[in-house]
Write an enzyme that holds these catalytic residues in place. Structure first.
Site, PDB file in Angstrom:
ATOM      1  N   GLU A   1       0.825  -1.211   0.000  1.00 52.16           N
ATOM      2  CA  GLU A   1       0.000   0.000   0.000  1.00 52.16           C
ATOM      3  C   GLU A   1       0.862   1.267   0.000  1.00 52.16           C
ATOM      4  OE1 GLU A   1      -2.757  -0.553  -1.116  1.00 52.16           O
ATOM      5  OE2 GLU A   1      -4.250  -0.229   0.449  1.00 52.16           O
TER       6      GLU A   1
ATOM      7  N   THR B   1      -5.170   7.819  -4.857  1.00 54.25           N
ATOM      8  CA  THR B   1      -5.229   8.040  -3.410  1.00 54.25           C
ATOM      9  C   THR B   1      -4.266   9.169  -3.011  1.00 54.25           C
ATOM     10  OG1 THR B   1      -5.693   5.707  -3.135  1.00 54.25           O
ATOM     11  CG2 THR B   1      -5.007   6.886  -1.168  1.00 54.25           C
TER      12      THR B   1
HETATM   13  P1  ADP Z   1      -7.140   1.893  -5.130  1.00 56.32           P
HETATM   14  O1  ADP Z   1      -7.803   2.585  -3.981  1.00 56.32           O
HETATM   15  O2  ADP Z   1      -8.140   1.516  -6.177  1.00 56.32           O
HETATM   16  O3  ADP Z   1      -6.246   0.773  -4.710  1.00 56.32           O
HETATM   17  P2  ADP Z   1      -4.752   3.461  -5.318  1.00 56.32           P
HETATM   18  O4  ADP Z   1      -4.557   4.810  -5.938  1.00 56.32           O
HETATM   19  O5  ADP Z   1      -4.564   3.293  -3.860  1.00 56.32           O
HETATM   20  O6  ADP Z   1      -6.187   2.954  -5.808  1.00 56.32           O
HETATM   21  O7  ADP Z   1      -3.734   2.434  -6.017  1.00 56.32           O
HETATM   22  C1  ADP Z   1      -3.581   2.359  -7.360  1.00 56.32           C
HETATM   23  C2  ADP Z   1      -2.111   2.649  -7.745  1.00 56.32           C
HETATM   24  O8  ADP Z   1      -1.292   1.523  -7.425  1.00 56.32           O
HETATM   25  C3  ADP Z   1      -1.998   2.867  -9.232  1.00 56.32           C
HETATM   26  O9  ADP Z   1      -1.061   3.899  -9.436  1.00 56.32           O
HETATM   27  C4  ADP Z   1      -1.432   1.557  -9.761  1.00 56.32           C
HETATM   28  O10 ADP Z   1      -0.640   1.718 -10.904  1.00 56.32           O
HETATM   29  C5  ADP Z   1      -0.577   1.088  -8.581  1.00 56.32           C
HETATM   30  N1  ADP Z   1      -0.431  -0.396  -8.561  1.00 56.32           N
HETATM   31  C6  ADP Z   1       0.721  -1.088  -8.574  1.00 56.32           C
HETATM   32  N2  ADP Z   1       0.487  -2.413  -8.536  1.00 56.32           N
HETATM   33  C7  ADP Z   1      -0.852  -2.585  -8.508  1.00 56.32           C
HETATM   34  C8  ADP Z   1      -1.696  -3.733  -8.458  1.00 56.32           C
HETATM   35  N3  ADP Z   1      -1.225  -4.975  -8.451  1.00 56.32           N
HETATM   36  N4  ADP Z   1      -3.032  -3.523  -8.420  1.00 56.32           N
HETATM   37  C9  ADP Z   1      -3.528  -2.270  -8.416  1.00 56.32           C
HETATM   38  N5  ADP Z   1      -2.791  -1.147  -8.458  1.00 56.32           N
HETATM   39  C10 ADP Z   1      -1.452  -1.293  -8.508  1.00 56.32           C
END
Ligand code: ADP
Length: 315
Positions: free
Chosen positions: A130, A183
């Site tokens: 995260e 986020t």
């Molecule tokens: P969410 O709340 O939908 O998880 P976030 O903004 O916290 O959205 O996370 C998404 C970010 O994490 C994006 O920039 C994405 O490219 C990155 N990321 C890296 N690996 C992954 C993964 N396995 N699954 C989802 N997002 C990923």
């Protein structure tokens, strides 16, 4: 029989739940990613395939890789794992896309190694993933994904996760308008301090919401699903938010708010039929605005991540 490969379901999650900013979260039953985790001789984590979305295959740039590596390092494990990630939850949707990958991998590795780690340790490893996605190692999505049901992160350092009773007739409706809000970006627009009066109102609601969950008192849950601190600021980024909320409540939902950092919007309802009506009402507003979106209705997933096939037994 020793199996070295498993397939797991990694649920979507709703973090914050209105008044529980950064501390409350719940796991959904019918929305989630799938992940195949395979034991290998080669050390480290190799992501062999990602379907459904364009995300980095390089382990250090993918939340699943980062979380998995944190776990292997902590266990001083000499072998490694291959991952296939089948994304159904869009990244940046606000329903825990990154959390599903970060928690799915560590839960799966734990199964394949004969469960050497506690759920709390798994949450800690997943939080490292995260951190890559949002800049902070938060647990409000990974905790419900790993523990299942509703969780409260009383403290993230030291980590203290509390499982919260889930009312039996509670259902969630979610609409995801196809706009991306990261986020990290939606955090930047928040104020870093609040007034005492605002604090009092928020913790009054949070305490009452938890009591409402335990008492299965849906009227109390409804009165407590209020966020006057974060929602007024973040909702500016979501087209039609006020109207969507109004329509969800008019359709009988107990409350409605932003899921995580958005743009997904959730509502909670008593009973599946009301949740379906709320989802339709929310979806209608987005359709009128010509905004492409997905809509889901789901019970609360009290199990969290689960096995689809295979069972890992350490040799
Ligand atoms: P969410 O709340 O939908 O998880 P976030 O903004 O916290 O959205 O996370 C998404 C970010 O994490 C994006 O920039 C994405 O490219 C990155 N990321 C890296 N690996 C992954 C993964 N396995 N699954 C989802 N997002 C990923």
């Amino acid at each position: 029989m020793i199996q070295n490969e498993i397939k797991v379901f990694c649920p979507a999650t709703i973090a914050n739940i209105s008044c529980g900013f950064d501390v409350l979260g719940l796991a959904l039953g019918s929305v989630g990613d799938e992940m195949v985790i395979r034991k290998t001789e080669l050390p480290g984590i190799v992501i062999t395939r990602i379907t459904g979305q364009d995300l980095p295959l390089e382990a250090q740039k993918n939340v699943a890789g980062v979380a998995g590596l944190a776990m292997l390092e902590s266990l001083n494990y000499q072998g490694g794992f291959e991952l296939e990630i089948h994304k159904k939850i869009k990244a940046g949707s606000g329903i825990g896309s990154s959390a599903a990958s970060a928690s799915g991998v560590v839960w799966g590795i734990n199964q394949l190694l004969g469960e050497p780690c506690t759920e709390e340790q798994l949450v800690r490893f997943a939080m490292e993933g995260e951190k890559l996605a949002s800049g902070t190692p938060h647990a409000d999505n990974v905790a419900p994904a790993i523990y299942g049901g509703i969780t409260l992160v009383r403290s993230s350092d030291p980590l203290d996760v509390v499982r919260i009773h889930c009312p039996s007739e509670l259902y969630a409706s979610v609409v995801h308008p196809h706009i991306e809000i990261k986020t990290a970006d939606s955090r930047k627009i928040l104020r870093t301090s609040i007034s005492l009066a605002d604090g009092i109102r928020q913790w009054g609601n949070l305490g009452a919401l938890i009591a409402g969950f335990y008492k299965e008192d849906y009227a109390l849950i409804s009165r407590s699903l209020e966020d006057h601190i974060i929602e007024p600021i973040r909702s500016i980024l979501i087209p039609g938010f006020d109207e969507i909320k109004q329509q969800a409540l008019a359709a009988g939902a107990l409350g409605c708010g932003i899921s995580g950092s958005g743009p997904s919007i959730f509502s909670l309802s008593k009973g599946e039929e009301t949740a379906q009506n709320a989802a339709r009402a929310m979806s209608d507003v987005l359709s009128k605005l010509d905004l492409e979106h997905d809509a889901y209705v789901s019970g609360i997933n009290t199990e969290g991540i689960k096995l689809i096939t295979g069972k890992g037994v350490s040799p």
